[in-house]
Design an enzyme around this catalytic site. Structure first.
Site, PDB file in Angstrom:
ATOM      1  N   CYS A 138       0.830  -1.202   0.000  1.00  0.00           N
ATOM      2  CA  CYS A 138       0.000   0.000   0.000  1.00  0.00           C
ATOM      3  C   CYS A 138       0.864   1.250   0.000  1.00  0.00           C
ATOM      4  O   CYS A 138       1.296   1.723   1.062  1.00  0.00           O
ATOM      5  CB  CYS A 138      -0.938   0.000   1.199  1.00  0.00           C
ATOM      6  SG  CYS A 138      -1.982   1.467   1.223  1.00  0.00           S
ATOM      7  N   CYS A 141      -0.602   4.156   2.006  1.00  0.00           N
ATOM      8  CA  CYS A 141      -0.503   4.053   3.475  1.00  0.00           C
ATOM      9  C   CYS A 141       0.929   4.300   3.935  1.00  0.00           C
ATOM     10  O   CYS A 141       1.164   4.926   4.959  1.00  0.00           O
ATOM     11  CB  CYS A 141      -0.889   2.661   3.968  1.00  0.00           C
ATOM     12  SG  CYS A 141      -2.203   1.863   3.092  1.00  0.00           S
ATOM     13  N   ASP A 142       1.894   3.757   3.213  1.00  0.00           N
ATOM     14  CA  ASP A 142       3.259   3.698   3.741  1.00  0.00           C
ATOM     15  C   ASP A 142       4.258   4.597   3.024  1.00  0.00           C
ATOM     16  O   ASP A 142       5.362   4.817   3.517  1.00  0.00           O
ATOM     17  CB  ASP A 142       3.782   2.244   3.638  1.00  0.00           C
ATOM     18  CG  ASP A 142       2.836   1.255   4.308  1.00  0.00           C
ATOM     19  OD1 ASP A 142       2.299   1.614   5.367  1.00  0.00           O
ATOM     20  OD2 ASP A 142       2.632   0.157   3.773  1.00  0.00           O
TER      21      ASP A 142
END
Ligand code: NAP
Length: 317
Positions: A138, A141-142
């Site tokens: 992701c 997200c990261d």
């Protein structure tokens, strides 16, 4: 045990839309939104700008869209339970839904549990190796983590997600390489054009990832050319899988029929699953469109079908 007319499993676009419709029909639905599984709010939570959801000409952030849907569902009386569903019993009626702490009987059920990002099982990427130490599934997200700043990053995949993640990562990366196993992207034309025109993105055609190396964090990737079978070792700061998704059906323990690809089977043109009174909406039953708007649309269908079914059984008016 608490008993309800309708339980909805999932808090993405489909589950929340089903909740809006069902709560406006005064069914007082109970919605399990997830907890530990990392699926709260569904895949829009890991998306940045949503530019194709009608009604938002300037786009809207995925998490904001989900939050608005949630507030709308709550406004009409949806009860949200912040738990994962771990088990269901669809052989008994009313059906039994078991969460991390809560156990509920329900007269109808909408499964809107979505799908999760796939990972490749190659050396170096596994849990206990470099997974979450530079390897993730992701980017949104990261991707902003310091370890990825000003590094060469590798996105694996050739679909819209891969391109979207690659573009997102250009904010932080020195360069982003899209590693695709074929010589043509699966992504839509507009996304393909954006990737091809981006000065920080290069596509590595006909390549597969065979290994990721590094002491503490990702330092190198080993790619193989699928035509020549030659391998190359390249310095890398991160690896991002964007190779599709798998529907979340394990908690159903095979009580509902699935398709060959593992998605929940629904009677064509409806959201009716193989068990009467159980409906499925969103990505858990959709291997084809997988869009926020189609998920929301099928959530609406599921709620309307549940409302009609309950009335037909004489359970509600
Ligand atoms: P997808 O369209 O299924 O693409 C998956 C990609 O991963 C494909 O390019 C596939 O290669 C590759 N892949 C799969 N397994 C692989 C493996 N084992 N090794 C190497 N590569 C592998 O999935 P997605 O990109 O997540 O998109 C899902 C849906 O959401 C699509 O309908 C998409 O249009 C939509 N979406 C839309 C947007 C947007 O409009 N902004 C953004 C994200 C997603 P092949 O091409 O060779 O099969």
């Amino acid at each position: 045990m608490e008993k309800h007319h309708l339980v909805i499993i999932g808090s993405g676009a489909s589950g929340l839309t089903a909740a809006i419709y069902a709560s406006r029909a005064q069914l007082e639905p109970v919605l399990f939104e997830g907890f530990l599984s990392g699926t709260v709010g569904g895949q829009l939570m890991t998306t940045t700008d949503v530019e194709n959801f009608p009604g938002f000409p300037n786009g809207i952030l995925g998490p904001e869209l989900i939050d608005r849907m949630k507030q709308q569902a709550i406004r009409f009386g949806t009860k949200i339970i912040p738990e994962d569903v771990v088990q269901v019993d669809l052989k008994k009626y009313p059906f039994i839904i078991i969460g991390n702490k809560t156990r509920i009987e329900t007269e109808s059920l909408i499964v809107a549990s979505g799908a999760l990002a796939n990972r490749l099982d190659v050396p170096g990427t596994r849990n206990g190796e470099l997974w979450q130490k530079g390897v993730t599934a992701c980017a949104v997200c990261d991707g902003a983590a310091p370890i990825f700043r000003n590094k060469d990053l590798f996105v694996i995949g050739g679909g819209d997600s891969a391109v979207e993640e690659a573009i997102f990562l250009t904010k932080y990366a020195k360069k982003v390489y899209l590693v695709h196993r074929r010589d043509v992207l699966r992504a839509s034309k507009i996304m393909t054009q954006r990737a091809m025109n981006h000065p920080k993105i290069s596509v590595l055609w006909n390549r597969i990832l065979v290994r990721v190396e590094g002491e503490e964090i990702v330092e190198r990737v080993i790619l193989e050319n699928t035509l020549t079978h030659q391998q190359e070792k390249i310095n890398a700061g991160g690896v991002f899988f964007a190779i599709g998704h798998t529907p979340n059906v394990s908690f159903l323990d095979r009580q509902l029929k699935v398709t060959e690809q593992g998605y929940l089977w629904v009677s064509p043109g409806t959201t009716q699953t193989s068990v009467e009174g159980v409906f499925a909406a969103g990505d858990v039953q959709d291997s084809l469109y997988r869009q926020a708007i189609t998920a929301a649309g099928s959530g609406c269908m599921a709620a309307l079908e549940a409302i009609k079914w309950l009335a037909h059984q004489g359970i509600t008016e």
